[in-house]
Design an enzyme around this catalytic site. Sequence first.
Site, PDB file in Angstrom:
ATOM      1  N   THR A  51      86.999  87.168 -16.968  1.00 56.88           N
ATOM      2  CA  THR A  51      87.146  85.857 -17.579  1.00 56.88           C
ATOM      3  C   THR A  51      87.434  86.145 -19.036  1.00 56.88           C
ATOM      4  O   THR A  51      87.178  87.250 -19.488  1.00 56.88           O
ATOM      5  CB  THR A  51      85.801  85.100 -17.460  1.00 56.88           C
ATOM      6  OG1 THR A  51      85.718  84.470 -16.203  1.00 56.88           O
ATOM      7  CG2 THR A  51      85.612  84.056 -18.507  1.00 56.88           C
TER       8      THR A  51
ATOM      9  N   ARG B 112      86.650  77.281  -4.336  1.00 56.71           N
ATOM     10  CA  ARG B 112      85.501  77.746  -5.121  1.00 56.71           C
ATOM     11  C   ARG B 112      85.744  77.554  -6.636  1.00 56.71           C
ATOM     12  O   ARG B 112      86.788  77.909  -7.162  1.00 56.71           O
ATOM     13  CB  ARG B 112      85.234  79.215  -4.805  1.00 56.71           C
ATOM     14  CG  ARG B 112      84.006  79.795  -5.512  1.00 56.71           C
ATOM     15  CD  ARG B 112      84.378  80.504  -6.794  1.00 56.71           C
ATOM     16  NE  ARG B 112      83.224  81.172  -7.393  1.00 56.71           N
ATOM     17  CZ  ARG B 112      83.249  81.700  -8.611  1.00 56.71           C
ATOM     18  NH1 ARG B 112      84.345  81.664  -9.328  1.00 56.71           N
ATOM     19  NH2 ARG B 112      82.176  82.273  -9.097  1.00 56.71           N
TER      20      ARG B 112
ATOM     21  N   GLY C 154      83.801  78.248 -10.394  1.00 57.47           N
ATOM     22  CA  GLY C 154      82.693  79.008 -10.982  1.00 57.47           C
ATOM     23  C   GLY C 154      82.016  78.274 -12.122  1.00 57.47           C
ATOM     24  O   GLY C 154      82.128  77.060 -12.257  1.00 57.47           O
TER      25      GLY C 154
ATOM     26  N   THR D   6      80.514  85.308 -19.143  1.00 52.91           N
ATOM     27  CA  THR D   6      81.329  85.933 -18.108  1.00 52.91           C
ATOM     28  C   THR D   6      80.439  86.702 -17.152  1.00 52.91           C
ATOM     29  O   THR D   6      79.449  87.300 -17.568  1.00 52.91           O
ATOM     30  CB  THR D   6      82.385  86.881 -18.705  1.00 52.91           C
ATOM     31  OG1 THR D   6      83.060  87.535 -17.615  1.00 52.91           O
ATOM     32  CG2 THR D   6      81.777  87.934 -19.609  1.00 52.91           C
ATOM     33  N   GLY D   7      80.791  86.642 -15.878  1.00 51.46           N
ATOM     34  CA  GLY D   7      79.993  87.359 -14.886  1.00 51.46           C
ATOM     35  C   GLY D   7      79.882  86.546 -13.610  1.00 51.46           C
ATOM     36  O   GLY D   7      80.742  85.715 -13.313  1.00 51.46           O
TER      37      GLY D   7
ATOM     38  N   GLY E 205      79.372  83.906 -11.631  1.00 51.58           N
ATOM     39  CA  GLY E 205      79.309  82.497 -11.991  1.00 51.58           C
ATOM     40  C   GLY E 205      78.207  81.694 -11.335  1.00 51.58           C
ATOM     41  O   GLY E 205      77.604  80.824 -11.964  1.00 51.58           O
TER      42      GLY E 205
HETATM   43  N1  ASP Z   1      82.149  83.604 -14.392  1.00 50.03           N
HETATM   44  C1  ASP Z   1      83.409  83.226 -13.843  1.00 50.03           C
HETATM   45  C2  ASP Z   1      83.338  82.885 -12.392  1.00 50.03           C
HETATM   46  O1  ASP Z   1      82.334  83.116 -11.766  1.00 50.03           O
HETATM   47  C3  ASP Z   1      84.455  84.200 -14.004  1.00 50.03           C
HETATM   48  C4  ASP Z   1      84.145  85.534 -14.190  1.00 50.03           C
HETATM   49  O2  ASP Z   1      83.460  85.918 -15.156  1.00 50.03           O
HETATM   50  O3  ASP Z   1      84.782  86.169 -13.417  1.00 50.03           O
HETATM   51  O4  ASP Z   1      84.326  82.336 -11.923  1.00 50.03           O
END
Ligand code: ASP
Length: 313
Positions: free
Chosen positions: A182, A210, A212, A232-233, A235
């Site tokens: 992200t 889906r 996030g 970020t992470g 979600g």
């Molecule tokens: N946190 C975001 C999600 O879960 C995107 C990510 O960090 O990949 O979509």
Amino acid sequence: MATIAIHGGAGTILRSAMTRELEADYRDGLTAALNAGWEILERGGPSLDAVEAAVISLENFPLFNSGRGSVFTTEGKNEMDAAIMDGSRLRAGAVAFVQNVVNPIKLARLVMEQTEHVLLAGTGANQFAAQQGVEMADDAYFFTQHRYDQLLEARDRGVVQLDHTVDEADLITEADERPKGTVGAVACDNAGRLAAATSTGGMTNKKFGRIGDTPIIGSGTYADDVCAVSCTGHGEYFMLGATAYDVSARMKYQNLTLEQAAAGTIARLTEIGGEGGLIAVDGRGNVTLPFNSDGMYRASVTADGEFIIDIYA
Ligand code: ASP
């Protein structure tokens, strides 16, 4: 004091799996984005413009999972989420599940400024994009071979795959969905106004519409008069932990510093089983970039205008 921080996703980012050339490319992408935001702040511009400019730069850079570099859904599409928040006015705009929009963060800002709503999703959000005349591109613009190969591999294996995957060990089963990658920016301007912006393509092989944490205000993105946060992470856990808002709440209700609050928020994320990181800034220009994953693409500006770029833990 004006400052800005950005991220390009967290996850299993291992030095051993990175080539010198690829690392240089990532660093170039982060430098260009930081520059785009910092230039605005340096000439006294608003933090809201700075975070938008930084995220646009990251969306246009194909190595990051947002805008042009977005990962593919199981059907070979790019479905993107983005949010922006103006802490000084407590206003926010977000879009989810949008397709063919070159810069979803611009669309999120238009939601904030041109509608009475906070979050638009799917075909409605795309209709709004058409009405506003934002730049659209056909599927070919969003196609990157690297991402498509990731999809083919993930589909073959029947897995949902991390964005910053470096080897087989990073492939995950659908029972253990851990989306990563992200982009985001947080900034404080000369007037002490705070803003946050986040944009993502989600995860490779995602399905069923889906969405996030990124476009969910208080989960992946938040800004008020105390701090600005972009996450970020994984979600789902950021939604369960109301992670972005949690930093502000800890500062307000526990009287903690930005760094203490964000560390507490990441400790809580770890406790509930989530993985990833966040970038945060307060009204005095303090910055913190904590994460519990192996790495997070991140960059910030010091008090003397020096750029600091880091990838690994
Ligand atoms: N946190 C975001 C999600 O879960 C995107 C990510 O960090 O990949 O979509």
